[in-house]
Scaffold this motif. Structure first.
Motif, short mmCIF file in Angstrom:
data_model
loop_
_atom_site.label_atom_id
_atom_site.label_comp_id
_atom_site.label_asym_id
_atom_site.label_seq_id
_atom_site.Cartn_x
_atom_site.Cartn_y
_atom_site.Cartn_z
N ILE A 151 -13.78 100.26 91.67
CA ILE A 151 -13.92 98.92 91.25
C ILE A 151 -13.29 98.89 89.77
O ILE A 151 -13.98 99.93 88.86
CB ILE A 151 -15.45 98.34 91.09
N THR A 152 -12.73 98.09 89.32
CA THR A 152 -12.07 97.94 87.82
C THR A 152 -13.16 97.13 87.07
O THR A 152 -14.00 96.42 87.53
CB THR A 152 -10.76 97.10 87.81
N PRO A 153 -13.17 97.40 85.76
CA PRO A 153 -14.18 96.71 84.83
C PRO A 153 -13.89 95.39 84.95
O PRO A 153 -14.88 94.24 85.21
CB PRO A 153 -13.60 97.11 83.51
N GLU A 154 -12.72 94.77 85.27
CA GLU A 154 -12.51 93.35 85.53
C GLU A 154 -13.05 93.06 86.84
O GLU A 154 -13.76 91.87 86.91
CB GLU A 154 -11.18 92.99 85.40
N GLY A 155 -12.97 93.75 87.70
CA GLY A 155 -13.57 93.48 89.10
C GLY A 155 -14.90 93.54 88.98
O GLY A 155 -15.66 92.53 89.77
N TYR A 156 -15.55 94.34 88.25
CA TYR A 156 -16.90 94.25 88.17
C TYR A 156 -17.52 93.00 87.48
O TYR A 156 -18.46 92.55 88.08
CB TYR A 156 -17.51 95.51 87.15
N LEU A 157 -17.06 92.47 86.84
CA LEU A 157 -17.13 91.26 86.03
C LEU A 157 -17.01 90.17 87.04
O LEU A 157 -17.99 89.27 87.17
CB LEU A 157 -16.34 90.78 84.89
N GLU A 158 -16.01 89.93 87.94
CA GLU A 158 -15.89 88.81 88.95
C GLU A 158 -17.06 89.24 89.99
O GLU A 158 -17.70 88.04 90.38
CB GLU A 158 -14.58 89.30 89.66
N PHE A 194 -11.03 83.83 94.83
CA PHE A 194 -10.92 85.23 95.01
C PHE A 194 -9.59 85.64 95.50
O PHE A 194 -9.29 86.82 94.97
CB PHE A 194 -11.72 85.79 96.50
N PHE A 195 -8.84 84.70 95.93
CA PHE A 195 -7.43 85.35 96.16
C PHE A 195 -6.64 84.89 95.20
O PHE A 195 -5.37 85.28 95.19
CB PHE A 195 -7.22 84.52 97.54
N VAL A 196 -6.71 84.06 94.19
CA VAL A 196 -5.99 83.51 93.22
C VAL A 196 -5.44 84.66 92.38
O VAL A 196 -6.41 85.81 92.17
CB VAL A 196 -6.59 82.48 92.32
N ASP A 197 -4.47 84.81 91.41
CA ASP A 197 -3.89 85.99 90.91
C ASP A 197 -5.13 86.04 89.54
O ASP A 197 -5.56 84.83 89.08
CB ASP A 197 -2.51 85.86 90.45
N LYS A 198 -5.28 87.18 89.25
CA LYS A 198 -6.35 87.33 88.20
C LYS A 198 -7.65 87.31 88.60
O LYS A 198 -8.68 87.03 87.91
CB LYS A 198 -6.00 86.73 86.78
N GLY A 199 -7.76 86.97 89.95
CA GLY A 199 -9.11 86.95 90.60
C GLY A 199 -10.19 85.95 90.11
O GLY A 199 -9.60 84.85 89.57
N ALA A 200 -11.33 85.84 90.60
CA ALA A 200 -12.26 85.03 90.49
C ALA A 200 -13.04 84.79 89.14
O ALA A 200 -12.62 85.43 88.19
CB ALA A 200 -13.56 85.20 91.60
N ALA A 201 -14.09 84.11 89.18
CA ALA A 201 -14.57 83.87 87.80
C ALA A 201 -15.08 85.16 87.23
O ALA A 201 -15.57 85.78 87.98
CB ALA A 201 -15.86 82.64 87.81
N ALA A 202 -14.95 85.42 86.07
CA ALA A 202 -15.23 86.74 85.43
C ALA A 202 -16.11 86.58 84.13
O ALA A 202 -15.97 87.33 83.08
CB ALA A 202 -14.18 87.63 85.18
N ALA A 203 -16.91 85.37 83.84
CA ALA A 203 -17.56 85.13 82.50
C ALA A 203 -18.96 84.94 82.72
O ALA A 203 -19.76 84.19 82.19
CB ALA A 203 -17.09 83.95 81.81
N LEU A 240 -7.04 80.87 86.60
CA LEU A 240 -7.07 79.83 87.55
C LEU A 240 -8.48 79.93 88.40
O LEU A 240 -9.00 78.96 88.66
CB LEU A 240 -5.95 79.88 88.53
N GLY A 241 -8.77 81.14 88.67
CA GLY A 241 -10.06 81.32 89.45
C GLY A 241 -11.27 80.93 88.64
O GLY A 241 -12.01 80.01 89.37
N THR A 274 -11.29 78.29 86.76
CA THR A 274 -11.39 76.71 86.76
C THR A 274 -11.56 76.40 88.26
O THR A 274 -12.15 75.32 88.42
CB THR A 274 -9.85 76.37 86.34
N LEU A 275 -11.15 77.02 89.15
CA LEU A 275 -11.46 76.58 90.58
C LEU A 275 -13.05 76.72 90.79
O LEU A 275 -13.75 75.83 91.56
CB LEU A 275 -10.82 77.76 91.76
N VAL A 276 -13.83 77.64 90.20
CA VAL A 276 -15.12 77.90 90.19
C VAL A 276 -15.65 76.89 89.64
O VAL A 276 -16.69 76.22 89.94
CB VAL A 276 -15.57 79.09 89.83
N LEU A 277 -15.15 76.33 88.56
CA LEU A 277 -15.90 75.27 87.91
C LEU A 277 -15.73 73.83 88.76
O LEU A 277 -16.76 73.25 88.91
CB LEU A 277 -15.22 75.00 86.62
N VAL A 278 -14.78 73.99 89.54
CA VAL A 278 -14.39 72.56 90.24
C VAL A 278 -15.50 72.61 91.48
O VAL A 278 -16.12 71.58 91.74
CB VAL A 278 -12.93 72.58 90.89
N ALA A 279 -15.53 74.03 92.07
CA ALA A 279 -16.61 74.22 93.00
C ALA A 279 -17.94 73.72 92.58
O ALA A 279 -18.61 73.17 93.45
CB ALA A 279 -16.63 75.56 93.57
#
Lengths: 194, 608, 119, 342
Positions: free
Chosen positions: B94-101, B161-170, B189-190, B192-197
């Motif tokens: 798991i990458t550090p970015e992946g961990y945040l996601e 999850f499938f968008v490039d650069k992955g899902a929300a990570a904050a 983009l991930g 923003t999509l999660v905010l819309v969700a």
């Protein structure tokens, strides 16, 4: 006590109308809380910067829009009155006029936006215009939603769906439209005048 | 509210709910199961969808625990198959970015797509009309709409999850500027999509809140006064107030954050930000703390939305299985009302060390300390209910007892954070994670398992397998405690939250063993949930046929055949007594008497 | 809602309320050009006028008068939440970044002193 | 079951003992090096005692009810609706307990955060957090920030022992959180906002070369020890059978003389003469700030006043890039941050 048939029918309709009006008030309560978020942010950022973020806006168009919305609120009240009296023609005319006034409001808003864009002012220009577009944008969305529903109701009214006992949708529309007008009444001085 | 007297025979309106039936009984498959107005079908739709999302949320948690226990070690099986995709680097670790996601999505999915829909959408929809003796909710079409808004909300969430650069990570809290400036957090983009969700799920939650408030206020059967409402309905009422009035603040905050991300405004970005060496492209003028105020104004009532309905479920189960009236009905309702009052003015305790003015820190400490009182009173009343009872230990009761004991630990560990100086040290450490998992998993999910096996006869007309349910209770209780109690020790040692690995810090060195221990107990906890999954789906079709009132309960739903017919009550029930008249002399030899059983002439009817 | 208990708003009633609202709009527009004293006075006046317009619209146009206690309660609760949300967030930002009580009190005193002397 | 797990069970039992207020390093609490930190620990343990007492009371009642009021043949539950006296009692008593906790907490919170020490008479350091580093800045000889003579360091905060240090914190990009666990100090670094925190460190960190363990010592103890200030390296950790990493210090390769301090006098001695090595405390970031959040480690080097002044004069200049970074993110945007409060 023995209730006659149409008396129980009227009682049932009144009970259901009470229920729907209470539901509408709650929905408007949640809308108040939605604009609370924007107003809180605006008041905080503006007072923390001691008013230095304020940019001039087109006061004339703003005032014109306020007058238009108050008039449409008046005509909507008359439409609700007409529907309660069972006066189908009055309802169709007044609600049609309200609808037209709503569209005029959006046109004036469009003119204002075009003016801003032509001067190269976008939401990202500065924080005040960000709030301006945020407030008026979401208010316009609410106006558009209201106009769509009002259009549907207008066609149903023309078809004669509403009579003296069943006019809840018109009343709900009236409540919603007055609410949209009230939001603008608070928004207008906050953005345009102060 | 007009106090409806016991009008005896001729009810004022032929149907409490409406003249003819609200909506004709559908025939086509589409209208019966997909776009259905019936509150029972919408309830089941919510129930099953949120249970499926719980599997997704749990899976994300398991990946999280792997990275914490064995940092940057390739994940067996999954890591190999999904190399380079989602959260995994090219070597399957798991990458550090992946961990945040993983962290952010675990939080978001569990709160917005599992717990709120499960306890408010599932139990609320199914049980509120039955408990108040109504045919359906006030606005059935709105009810179906709110479920499908929730289902629509899951599309952008899953897409992220499938968008490039992955899902929300904050993080699930999406604090700006991390969630705001393009370069700061890995996802783009991930997020923003999660905010819309969240936006759509919030809208569905508001409509649900309006629907339940009006139903409980206006559609009660004759004789069902406010003093005779079951406590689950009271809890749903207060939850609906929170949903209806707090969720719009999240919509306002999310709108501003979407404006920031899409139109590059800067509501939450101060001027002069430097990201990665270059000046951030924003006009400045905003404040990061503004988001925290608006978000937590919603999010603290939201965490009460997560617990209040299950307090109601626990009260129902405890009284039914202690065969004894609830202790202090009025006190329970008053404590619910005071939670509603205080719930809106405590949000600042999330921000003690966030740069908020310390004077406000003092004010929020006072309100936060005293919100522990209503919860305390409820716990004492539950214990009062058990005192002198004739307790039967079926699986719902075991889960309800688990609810109380875990809620006691969770509530008490919350007091540490209410006292601001202690919070200086404990904020953003694993102590906080232990606290809220004891409340949201230990209390809420235990009461959900209890509620499911308690009302399974009404849901599906069959009983769940008791031995399997008890085994599931035992394993879940043991492994839950082994997973989350040691997190108190991690937090006490200062282990920060959201760390991909703690190997950099010498002062966290001694905790590595503890992290491995927690990870393995989390895996056993996950495995033991499969027992419930099997039991749930198997008993739905092959469970023992259920009678009308298998647990001898008093509330109105037990007077209906199971599964409940389309129009619930063929003739609207008239209510003569409170919901908890167990072992009263009016009941004679059997120790229960339903709310709608007419009073026996000559016997003194119940007090209220 | 045509209830026996509540007299219904008639055509004239709405007309009067409409004219009062228009009048107040013109008043607040005119007042924005008048600058007497610090800016706070303008804000206060505009707020009062908007509040009057709001309550007029609420009670007469929307018929809040005839509503039962529950709807009025809902609206009052929303108004309280609005004030709480704005006031608490405001107190956090007014003393931005300055901390010690003595310093804040001093800052407020300076502010008032300047206002008194400056105008 | 590994030894480490058994020790964890022992530690957890010890952690559950109620009311051991004031015990140093109680349970899992890390050692504490400031007086304010000790007061926070004391408050934490007082609440811990109260919580454990309430826990035993409530869970005990629950277990008692479960066993004593089980369903038995012919037994009927009491038909009891409630007892107003009981309700009043178990509202008032918890209210009093919470009031007591409130009193303790509010007095400590006022001392820690509301009554600030004045910046004129104490050492002030500026801390600029950025994505995944801590930048520190000292005013330098002229005592004014933003002047070319400022001393800057990265991830290394040097402070004198037994003096109150005020840290003025802000951030360059996202929200970080300055977390100094041994001092029980945490404060978010918010861009565009100046946040302050102060700590009065009264323990110095040394590494005992005999036991290869870190120790916290007071200034007097420190003066009585032979502490090597430099010349030793913290070797990469070795993973022991319990799966944990054992750290150890060893003299760096081929070094003959190391500066050893004894009672304030620094003499050059061969490495094996030194019994201790100066070992810095750790600081971390506690607020999610991006992928590198887990790697934002920094050090706090606590020195005697003489060593500190000497370090301040001889600190290496980090060059124009750092000065430009501070200018862009701090001085040009928020000059008012540099001014001391009255």
């Amino acid at each position: 006590m023995e209730m006659t048939a149409n008396a129980t029918e009227a009682a049932f309709h009144r009970k259901r109308a009470d229920m729907r009006r209470f539901g509408m008030w709650l929905f408007l309560g949640s809308e108040v809380m939605f604009f609370t978020g924007f107003f809180a942010a605006y008041i905080v950022i503006r007072s923390a910067s001691a008013g230095s973020i304020v940019q001039p806006l087109n006061k004339a168009l703003g005032t014109l829009n306020t007058v238009i919305l108050i008039t449409s609120s008046f005509t909507m009240a008359l439409a609700v009155l007409a529907s309660k009296k069972g006066d189908r023609k009055g309802l169709v005319n007044w609600m049609g006029l309200t609808w037209i006034l709503g569209v005029v409001f959006l046109c004036v808003k469009g003119v204002e936006y075009a003016q801003h864009f032509s001067e190269g002012i976008y939401p990202s220009t500065d924080i005040f215009h960000a709030f301006y577009f945020l407030f008026t944008g979401f208010h316009a969305l609410h106006v558009i939603a209201g106009l769509v529903v009002m259009g549907v109701l207008w066609f149903r009214a023309r078809r004669g769906d509403f009579n003296e006992t069943y006019n809840d949708p018109i009343e709900m529309m009236g409540l919603y439209w007055h609410f949209v007008d009230l939001v603008w009444i608070f928004l207008y001085p906050a953005l345009y005048l102060l | 509210m007009s106090e409806q007297t016991i009008s005896g025979t001729t009810a004022e309106a032929p149907h409490a709910g409406g003249g003819g039936h609200h909506h004709p009984q559908p025939t086509s498959f589409f209208r019966r199961y997909v776009w259905s107005y019936d509150h029972k079908v919408v309830g089941k739709q919510y129930l099953i969808t949120s249970l499926c999302f719980m599997l997704l949320g749990g899976g994300l948690a398991m990946l999280l625990r792997w990275q914490i226990a064995y940092p940057f070690v390739p994940v067996p099986f999954i890591g190999h198959w999904l190399k380079g995709m989602f959260f995994f680097g090219n070597n399957g670790a798991i990458t550090p970015e992946g961990y945040l996601e993983l962290g952010a999505m675990h939080g978001l999915v569990m709160i917005f797509f599992v717990v709120i829909p499960l306890i408010v959408g599932g139990f609320g929809n199914f049980l509120i009309p039955l408990h108040i003796g109504a045919e359906d909710v006030s606005f059935p079409m709105l009810n179906a709409l709110s479920y499908w808004l929730y289902a629509a909300a899951s599309v952008p969430m899953l897409l992220s999850f499938f968008v490039d650069k992955g899902a929300a990570a904050a993080g699930w809290t999406n604090y700006p500027p991390l969630s705001d400036i393009a370069g700061a957090s890995p996802s783009s983009l991930g997020l923003t999509l999660v905010l819309v969700a969240i936006y759509l799920a919030g809208f569905s939650s508001i409509l649900g809140g309006v629907n339940f408030l009006v139903t409980i206020a206006k559609l009660r059967a004759p004789g069902m006064t406010w003093g005779r409402l079951p406590l689950l309905t009271w809890a749903q009422f207060i939850t609906a107030v929170f949903q209806c009035l707090a969720t719009p603040m999240l919509a306002a905050g999310a709108s501003m954050l979407i404006f920031d991300r899409v139109f590059h405004t800067s509501f939450f970005l101060p001027s002069g930000l430097m990201v990665g060496g270059a000046a951030a492209a924003n006009s400045g003028g905003g404040y990061p703390l503004l988001w925290q105020h608006i978000f937590w104004f919603y999010a603290h009532p939201a965490v009460y939305i997560l617990i209040l309905p299950t307090m109601g479920i626990a009260s129902e189960i405890l009284t039914t299985f202690s065969r004894k009236p609830v202790f202090g009905y009025k006190a329970m309702v008053i404590s619910l009302a005071s939670i509603m009052g205080l719930g809106f003015i405590v949000w600042g305790h999330h921000m003690f060390v966030s740069g908020m003015n310390p004077m406000l820190g003092m004010a929020f400490m006072v309100s936060t300390i005293f919100i522990a009182l209503p919860s305390g009173v409820k716990v004492f009343n539950w214990l009062g209910t058990l005192w002198g009872g004739n307790i039967r230990f079926d699986s719902p009761m075991l889960f309800a007892l688990g609810f109380i004991s875990m809620f006691i630990i969770g509530g008490l560990s919350g007091i540490f954070m209410a006292s601001t100086p202690a919070d200086i040290y404990l904020h953003d450490t694993y102590y906080i994670i232990a606290h809220f998992h004891y409340i949201v998993f230990g209390a809420t999910i235990f009461a959900v398992f209890g509620g499911i096996s308690f009302w399974f006869p009404k849901f599906f007309g069959r009983m769940m397998n008791e031995p399997l349910a008890k085994l599931h209770w035992l394993l879940t209780l043991v492994f839950f405690n082994l997973t989350f109690f040691p997190m108190h020790f991690l937090g006490e040692a200062g282990h920060m939250r959201r760390l991909a690995t703690s190997t950099d810090y010498e002062f966290l060195n001694s905790l590595a063993g503890l992290n491995v221990f927690i990870t393995w107990s989390a895996y056993y906890l996950g495995l033991s949930q499969l027992i419930f999954v099997f039991n749930f789906f198997h008993s739905m079709f092959y469970g023992k046929k259920a009678t009308e009132n298998p647990w001898q309960g008093n509330t109105l739903e037990w007077t209906l055949p199971s599964p409940v017919p389309y129009y619930n009550f063929d003739v609207p029930p008239v209510v003569y007594r409170g919901p908890y008249e167990y072992s009263s002399e009016e009941a004679g030899d059997k120790d229960w008497i339903s709310q709608s059983t007419p009073p026996v002439p000559g016997m003194t009817p119940a007090k209220h | 809602m045509s209830d026996e208990k509540h007299p219904e708003m008639c055509w004239g009633g709405y007309y009067v309320v409409y004219n009062v609202l228009l009048l107040l709009t013109i008043l607040t527009f005119a007042f924005s050009y008048v600058h007497l004293g610090p800016h706070a006075v303008n804000i206060a006046v505009a707020l009062v006028i908007a509040a009057v317009q709001g309550s007029l619209g609420l009670f007469f146009m929307m018929g809040m008068r005839h509503e039962d206690r529950l709807s009025k309660g809902v609206f009052l609760f929303c108004a309280c939440l609005f004030t709480i949300a704005v006031m608490v967030t405001l107190t956090d930002f007014v003393f931005l970044g300055t901390y010690s009580v003595s310093h804040q009190v001093a800052q407020v005193m300076h502010g008032l002193a300047d206002a008194a002397v400056g105008q | 079951m590994s030894k480490r797990f058994l020790r964890f069970c022992a530690a957890s039992v010890f952690a559950l003992l109620p009311g051991l207020a004031g015990a140093e390093g109680f349970g899992f609490l890390p050692p504490v090096c400031t007086q304010s930190g000790r007061q926070i620990d004391h408050l934490y343990l007082t609440i811990f005692g109260i919580v454990v007492a309430l826990f035993v009371l409530t869970e005990g009642t629950l277990l008692f009810c479960v066993f004593f009021f089980r369903q038995r043949k012919g037994r009927k539950a009491w038909s009891m609706h409630g007892n107003n006296v009981a309700e009043v009692v178990w509202t008032i008593i918890p209210a009093l307990i919470l009031g007591y906790i409130l009193y303790l907490s509010s007095s400590l919170w006022t001392k820690l955060r509301i009554d600030e020490p004045s910046e004129k008479s104490n050492l002030v350091v500026e801390c600029l957090a950025e994505q995944f580093d801590w930048n520190f800045r000292y005013p330098g000889p002229d005592g004014v920030f933003g002047t070319p003579d400022d001393v800057m360091t990265v991830n290394e905060l040097h402070i004198p022992v037994d003096r109150t240090v005020i840290l003025k914190i802000s951030s360059k990009d996202v929200i970080h959180s300055f977390f100094f666990p041994y001092a029980r100090v945490k404060q978010d670094a918010v861009p565009g906002l100046l946040t302050k925190v102060w700590f009065d460190v009264d323990r110095m960190g040394v590494w005992n070369l005999a036991t290869q363990k870190p120790e916290l010592v007071t200034l007097d103890q420190y003066n009585g020890m032979k502490v090597a200030l430099d010349g030793f390296d913290l070797k990469d950790p070795v993973v022991n059978p319990d799966g944990l990493r054992d750290y150890s210090y060893a003299p760096s390769a081929g070094i003959k003389q190391v500066p050893v301090e004894l009672d304030g006098k620094i003499t050059q001695l061969p490495p094996d003469q030194a019994a201790y090595v100066a070992h810095p405390y750790e600081i971390a970031c506690a607020q999610l700030c991006g992928p590198g959040h887990f790697a934002m480690e920094g050090h706090v080097v606590v020195q005697t006043q003489a060593d500190f002044d000497n370090w301040l004069k001889t600190a290496p200049d980090l060059g124009p890039t750092f000065r430009q970074k501070w200018n862009e993110a701090w001085d040009s945007q928020h000059p008012e941050f540099n001014k001391p409060n009255p």
